[in-house]
Design a protein around this motif. Structure first.
Motif, PDB file in Angstrom:
ATOM      1  N   TYR A 110      53.888  73.218 -60.631  1.00 47.12           N
ATOM      2  CA  TYR A 110      54.245  72.023 -59.881  1.00 47.12           C
ATOM      3  C   TYR A 110      52.992  71.435 -59.249  1.00 47.12           C
ATOM      4  N   ARG A 129      56.167  67.242 -58.266  1.00 44.49           N
ATOM      5  CA  ARG A 129      56.278  66.966 -59.702  1.00 44.49           C
ATOM      6  C   ARG A 129      56.172  68.270 -60.489  1.00 44.49           C
ATOM      7  N   SER A 133      59.709  69.964 -66.014  1.00 42.61           N
ATOM      8  CA  SER A 133      61.001  69.375 -65.653  1.00 42.61           C
ATOM      9  C   SER A 133      62.006  70.430 -65.167  1.00 42.61           C
ATOM     10  N   ASP A 150      61.754  65.347 -63.373  1.00 46.26           N
ATOM     11  CA  ASP A 150      60.440  65.967 -63.222  1.00 46.26           C
ATOM     12  C   ASP A 150      59.803  65.673 -61.876  1.00 46.26           C
ATOM     13  N   SER A 151      60.505  64.917 -61.011  1.00 46.74           N
ATOM     14  CA  SER A 151      59.931  64.570 -59.706  1.00 46.74           C
ATOM     15  C   SER A 151      61.013  64.496 -58.647  1.00 46.74           C
ATOM     16  N   THR A 171      65.988  61.869 -56.722  1.00 45.56           N
ATOM     17  CA  THR A 171      65.431  62.097 -58.049  1.00 45.56           C
ATOM     18  C   THR A 171      66.008  61.051 -58.995  1.00 45.56           C
TER      19      THR A 171
END
Length: 286
Positions: A110, A129, A133, A150-151, A171
Motif C-alpha cells: 500500500y 492506495r 486492489s 484500489d483507493s 471508495t
C-alpha cells in the motif's frame, strides 16, 4: 460476527487518517447511538456531522445463511449504484478499521498519498492506495459480481467537511456488468433520488481462506416489509441468498423530518434468526 453490546459510539474525524496503524477491528453490530463529530487538530471545539440512533428492532425470523462463525471474517455493507457507477461511503470508519485488520493479515502492499484538490478552496486529501486492489462481491440479479477498489479517500479538514468537500471517506469500486437505474418519473424528483439511493448487497472477505460462505449463492433484492417488535411495519429491500425462502438481509431508508434533506440507510442481516444492524450510510445536503 461477535455481538458486542455497545450503547454509544463516538467517532471523531478531523485529522489525516493513519494506516495501517490506528484502531483496527472486525465488523461489529451498530451501536444503539452513533455520534460522528469533527474536531480540528489543536482545537477545543467540535461539530456534529451526524447522529444515528433509534435503530428499529425487528421480530425474530427463521435462521438461514448467516451464523456467528461464517460472518466473523466478513465486512458486510451496501454499495450505492447509479446506472453502472459504484460508490461506497464509510460514515463511521468501520470499513477503515476492517481494512487495517485485512492489510496486516494479508501483508498487502500500500501507499499513503497526500494531495490537495479544489472545490471552493484548496481542500486537503489523504488516500490509501493498494496496487493489488481490494476485491469484494456484490450479490444481485441472481448473480455474484466480482469487483474491487484500489483507493480509500478522505477530505479530512473539518471546515471543508462542513462546507463543500465530501464529508465522509469513500471508495469508487470498479464497474461491473450490473446496471440499476431510476424510472423516468423518479429521475425527475431530485429529493427522491437523494433520499432513496439504489443499494446492492456486498461482502468483503478478510481473505479468501477465511471466506466461509458458499460460492453458489445467488439472490435478487426485492421490495419487502418487516415488522418491528413494537408492531410497526417498515418498508425496505430484502434479499434471500440461499434460496430457502427466508430473508438473509434487509435494508431501509429513514428520511428525517427537517428543512434540509437528511436520510439514513440501515442494513440488517439475519444472524441465526435475529435481525442485527451491521452497517449504515448517512446523507445530509448540508
Amino acid at each position: 460476527m461477535e455481538i458486542l453490546k455497545v450503547l454509544t459510539l463516538v467517532v471523531q474525524m478531523g485529522m489525516p487518517l493513519t494506516f495501517p496503524d490506528g484502531e483496527a477491528s472486525l465488523q461489529q453490530p451498530l451501536a444503539d447511538k452513533i455520534e460522528v463529530i469533527c474536531k480540528d487538530e489543536g482545537s477545543t471545539q467540535s461539530g456534529t456531522l451526524h447522529e444515528l440512533k433509534n435503530n428499529a428492532k425487528f421480530e425474530k425470523t427463521g435462521p438461514s445463511l448467516f451464523t456467528k462463525e461464517n460472518t466473523r471474517n466478513l465486512y458486510i455493507f451496501l454499495t450505492h449504484i447509479d446506472s453502472t457507477q459504484l460508490y461506497v461511503e464509510d460514515c463511521d470508519y468501520s470499513m477503515l478499521k476492517f481494512l487495517r485488520v485485512k492489510n496486516k493479515k494479508q501483508n498487502l502492499n500500500y501507499s499513503i498519498i497526500d494531495s490537495v484538490t479544489y472545490f471552493v478552496n484548496n481542500e486537503k486529501l489523504r488516500l490509501v492506495r493498494w496496487p493489488g486492489s481490494i476485491g469484494y462481491y456484490i450479490y444481485e440479479n441472481n448473480t455474484v459480481f466480482e469487483t474491487s477498489f484500489d483507493s480509500y479517500f478522505e477530505y479530512w479538514e473539518c471546515s471543508n467537511k462542513f462546507d463543500y468537500s465530501p464529508k465522509y471517506p469513500y471508495t469508487n469500486p470498479k464497474r461491473t456488468p450490473l446496471r440499476k437505474n431510476y424510472t423516468d418519473e423518479q429521475s425527475e424528483d431530485l429529493k427522491y433520488i437523494l433520499t432513496n439511493p439504489i443499494m446492492v448487497f456486498s461482502v468483503i472477505p478478510l481473505d479468501e481462506n477465511s471466506f466461509d460462505l458458499p460460492y453458489n449463492l445467488e439472490g435478487t433484492s426485492t421490495e419487502t416489509t418487516l415488522e418491528t417488535t413494537k408492531g410497526k411495519n417498515i418498508d425496505g429491500m430484502g434479499i434471500d441468498l440461499n434460496g430457502d425462502k427466508i430473508l438473509d438481509a434487509f435494508w431501509y431508508h429513514e428520511i428525517q423530518d427537517s428543512k434540509i434533506v437528511r436520510s439514513a440507510t440501515r442494513l440488517y442481516i439475519n444472524l441465526e434468526g435475529k435481525w442485527i444492524p451491521v452497517w449504515y450510510t448517512y446523507f445530509s445536503e448540508m
